[in-house]
Design an enzyme around this catalytic site. Structure first.
Site, short mmCIF file in Angstrom:
data_model
loop_
_atom_site.label_atom_id
_atom_site.label_comp_id
_atom_site.label_asym_id
_atom_site.label_seq_id
_atom_site.Cartn_x
_atom_site.Cartn_y
_atom_site.Cartn_z
N ILE A 1 -16.50 6.03 -3.82
CA ILE A 1 -15.44 7.06 -3.72
C ILE A 1 -16.07 8.46 -3.62
O ILE A 1 -15.48 9.44 -4.03
CB ILE A 1 -14.42 6.97 -4.88
CG1 ILE A 1 -15.09 7.11 -6.26
CG2 ILE A 1 -13.62 5.69 -4.83
CD1 ILE A 1 -14.07 7.41 -7.38
N CYS B 1 -10.52 -5.49 -3.96
CA CYS B 1 -11.03 -6.62 -3.16
C CYS B 1 -12.50 -6.43 -2.83
O CYS B 1 -12.96 -5.31 -2.61
CB CYS B 1 -10.24 -6.71 -1.85
SG CYS B 1 -8.85 -7.83 -1.96
N ASN C 1 0.80 -1.23 0.00
CA ASN C 1 0.00 0.00 0.00
C ASN C 1 0.83 1.28 0.00
O ASN C 1 0.28 2.38 0.01
CB ASN C 1 -1.01 -0.03 1.17
CG ASN C 1 -2.09 -1.07 0.91
OD1 ASN C 1 -2.28 -1.52 -0.23
ND2 ASN C 1 -2.80 -1.46 1.96
N1 EPU Z 1 -15.32 5.17 1.76
C1 EPU Z 1 -16.47 5.76 1.26
N2 EPU Z 1 -16.33 6.80 0.38
C2 EPU Z 1 -15.12 7.25 -0.02
C3 EPU Z 1 -13.94 6.64 0.50
C4 EPU Z 1 -14.08 5.61 1.38
O1 EPU Z 1 -17.59 5.37 1.61
O2 EPU Z 1 -15.07 8.20 -0.82
C5 EPU Z 1 -15.46 4.08 2.73
C6 EPU Z 1 -14.85 2.76 2.30
O3 EPU Z 1 -15.74 2.00 1.51
C7 EPU Z 1 -14.56 2.11 3.63
C8 EPU Z 1 -14.15 3.30 4.51
O4 EPU Z 1 -14.71 4.44 3.88
O5 EPU Z 1 -15.70 1.50 4.14
C9 EPU Z 1 -12.66 3.51 4.64
O6 EPU Z 1 -12.09 3.43 3.35
P1 EPU Z 1 -10.64 3.98 2.98
O7 EPU Z 1 -10.82 4.89 1.82
O8 EPU Z 1 -9.95 4.49 4.18
O9 EPU Z 1 -9.92 2.62 2.51
P2 EPU Z 1 -9.18 2.42 1.15
O10 EPU Z 1 -8.37 3.62 0.92
O11 EPU Z 1 -10.11 1.95 0.11
C10 EPU Z 1 -6.96 1.47 2.09
C11 EPU Z 1 -6.14 0.23 1.86
C12 EPU Z 1 -6.85 -0.96 2.46
C13 EPU Z 1 -6.98 -0.70 3.96
C14 EPU Z 1 -7.72 0.62 4.21
C15 EPU Z 1 -7.70 1.01 5.67
C16 EPU Z 1 -4.96 0.61 -0.19
C17 EPU Z 1 -4.83 0.30 -1.64
N3 EPU Z 1 -5.97 0.03 0.43
O12 EPU Z 1 -8.22 1.22 1.49
O13 EPU Z 1 -6.02 -2.09 2.25
O14 EPU Z 1 -7.72 -1.76 4.54
O15 EPU Z 1 -7.09 1.69 3.48
O16 EPU Z 1 -6.41 1.41 6.03
O17 EPU Z 1 -4.15 1.34 0.38
C18 EPU Z 1 -5.57 -4.34 1.75
O18 EPU Z 1 -4.38 -4.03 1.64
O19 EPU Z 1 -5.99 -5.52 1.78
C19 EPU Z 1 -6.58 -3.28 1.86
C20 EPU Z 1 -7.87 -3.49 1.64
#
Ligand code: EPU
Length: 441
Positions: free
Chosen positions: A125, A118, A24
């Site tokens: 977003i 995943c 990540n």
């Molecule tokens: N969310 C929204 N709207 C948005 C953005 C997020 O509803 O505009 C929701 C997401 O669906 C989730 C929550 O907010 O329910 C938090 O999401 P976040 O954006 O923080 O997670 P992410 O950026 O999609 C990254 C990592 C994940 C890790 C999470 C938490 C990457 C590529 N992915 O996901 O890693 O679990 O942050 O730290 O950096 C993994 O490596 O297996 C993985 C899933």
């Protein structure tokens, strides 16, 4: 194609693990490197499926992004020539939407499909799109094509407060802000160490990004230049997987190199349940079994809390602990795909309803009062696990099922390992080096 593991469980695992580069961080820094008008050399990039997918995707846009040595990737964004990200490639990798940053700076107008990744919830977003609009970018979604069209008529400026924390959202808005037309302030940003690494990369290249808790100030610069290779830190999620594996098999593992502060909440929980944790140096930790484990309660949270990525692994450990353990998932709305699979091995796990006073605030996803959620599980332990045939549905669930198969008596087959290989490098070799009996078939 070989896509399964055959595992003979029941062995005590013991040894040392050198962690690979952090998925990540690597994915985001590869994309950020496209913002520079030069070749950028990145070191300690893990050879995992998500990285291969991203390099392929960037190559399909005309830019250079390829392995130059075992763990060295060279990126050159100067030859980017397409402003439309291919749906087929993008659907395979969630971070594809972060390409908005280099594409908008290069072409002013770009087309990026709704991201894949995943299957751990709806993963919209909306907060990110809202943030882009607040900084002055025009962005619209076309539900017929599944594409976002974004346009940067003038360079970004302004202020955005995330209504709820988002890890990749914070990262994308940082990338979009480095060449702004005026100062940009982001508030209620995520605090993951992976974000600090992206900021370190950009600042080394001349960006002016300052963090103060959950506030980020970005002073625009004209150009980014990096005169040295950038090294990716190690993967703390991989550290957690091997720590849990060692203790769950009643063995021990010494893990390098891992910064204890980055996994503080995990270390605390390990100590709380009676696992052995010995910090041997600045970046060296030994985890070991030192007697029967106690049950625990986990509420997942963004950093510095107990990460959502760790709870699936933790659930297997708790099948070996005495008493009832609870896991509350607050970050994603579908991160229990492993529960049904663990039950096949004899684990005693149920979904439980836990009343939450203010769910819209408690959960980090967008809570819908009309929807039914399964956000908490109870695990009754200790439970002897037996072998079985299992299927991986998402990355962290993949590591979880393999840990379970390694502690179970008898033989197991785990299918869908390409999903595990999205994020874990040389998994079979590493487990084998600890004495585990695992083969790819
Ligand atoms: N969310 C929204 N709207 C948005 C953005 C997020 O509803 O505009 C929701 C997401 O669906 C989730 C929550 O907010 O329910 C938090 O999401 P976040 O954006 O923080 O997670 P992410 O950026 O999609 C990254 C990592 C994940 C890790 C999470 C938490 C990457 C590529 N992915 O996901 O890693 O679990 O942050 O730290 O950096 C993994 O490596 O297996 C993985 C899933």
């Amino acid at each position: 194609m070989e896509n399964s593991f055959i595992i003979k469980g029941g062995k005590l695992l013991k040894g040392a693990i050198t962690l690979s580069g952090a998925k990540n961080v690597a994915l985001k820094v590869i994309i950020a490197a496209l913002l520079l008008d030069q070749e950028v050399t990145l070191k300690n990039i893990p050879r995992i499926n998500d990285v291969h997918e991203l390099l392929h995707l960037i190559g399909s846009l005309g830019a250079k992004a390829e392995f130059a040595a075992e763990h060295t990737v060279v990126v050159d964004g100067r030859t980017l020539r397409l402003n439309r990200v291919d749906l087929l490639h993008a659907a395979k990798i969630r971070v594809s939407f972060m390409l908005f940053a280099p594409l908008l700076y290069k072409f002013s107008l770009c087309y990026v499909p709704n991201p894949g990744g995943c299957r751990i919830g709806a993963r919209p977003i909306d907060r990110i799109v809202e943030g882009m609009k607040k900084l002055g970018i025009t962005i619209e979604y076309d539900s017929d094509t599944g594409y976002y069209q974004a346009q940067m008529k003038t360079k970004p400026a302004g202020f955005y407060r995330f209504p709820k924390i988002t890890h990749t959202g914070t990262e994308l808005l940082i990338m979009l802000s480095v060449f702004g037309r005026d100062k940009i302030i982001l508030e209620n940003t995520a605090l993951e160490p992976e974000i600090d690494e992206l900021v370190r990369f950009l600042n080394l290249a001349g960006a002016k990004i300052q963090k103060n808790g959950k506030k980020i100030f970005i002073t625009p610069v004209e150009k980014l230049i990096l005169n040295q290779p950038f090294e990716i830190i190690t993967d703390r999620n991989e550290a957690i997987t091997f720590a849990v594996l060692a203790v769950a098999t009643k063995g021990e593992v010494t893990i390098s190199s891992i910064t204890p502060e980055n996994i503080q909440s995990f270390l605390q929980k390990m100590k709380e349940v009676g696992a052995g944790v010995e910090v041997l140096g600045k970046t060296l930790i030994r985890f070991y079994y030192k007697g029967p484990l106690r049950s625990s309660q986990i509420h997942t949270q963004p950093h510095p809390g107990f990460m959502t990525d760790w709870q699936p692994n933790w659930a297997v450990l708790m099948t070996q602990a005495k008493g009832d353990s609870l896991i509350y998932e607050r970050v994603f709305e579908n991160r229990f795909s492993y529960v049904e699979e663990l039950r096949k091995l004899g684990a005693d796990i149920d979904f439980v309803k836990v009343p939450v006073i203010n769910p819209a605030e408690y959960f980090f996803f967008n809570f819908n009062p009309n929807k039914k959620y399964n956000q908490a599980i109870k695990i009754r332990g200790p439970q002897k696990l037996h072998g079985g045939a299992l299927s991986i549905a998402d990355l962290r669930a993949g590591a979880t099922l393999i840990i379970a198969a390694l502690i179970a008596e008898g033989e197991s087959v785990v299918n869908g390992v390409s999903i595990l290989e999205r994020g874990y490098e040389n998994f079979v070799q590493k487990v084998t080096s600890l004495g585990g009996d695992i083969k790819k078939i």
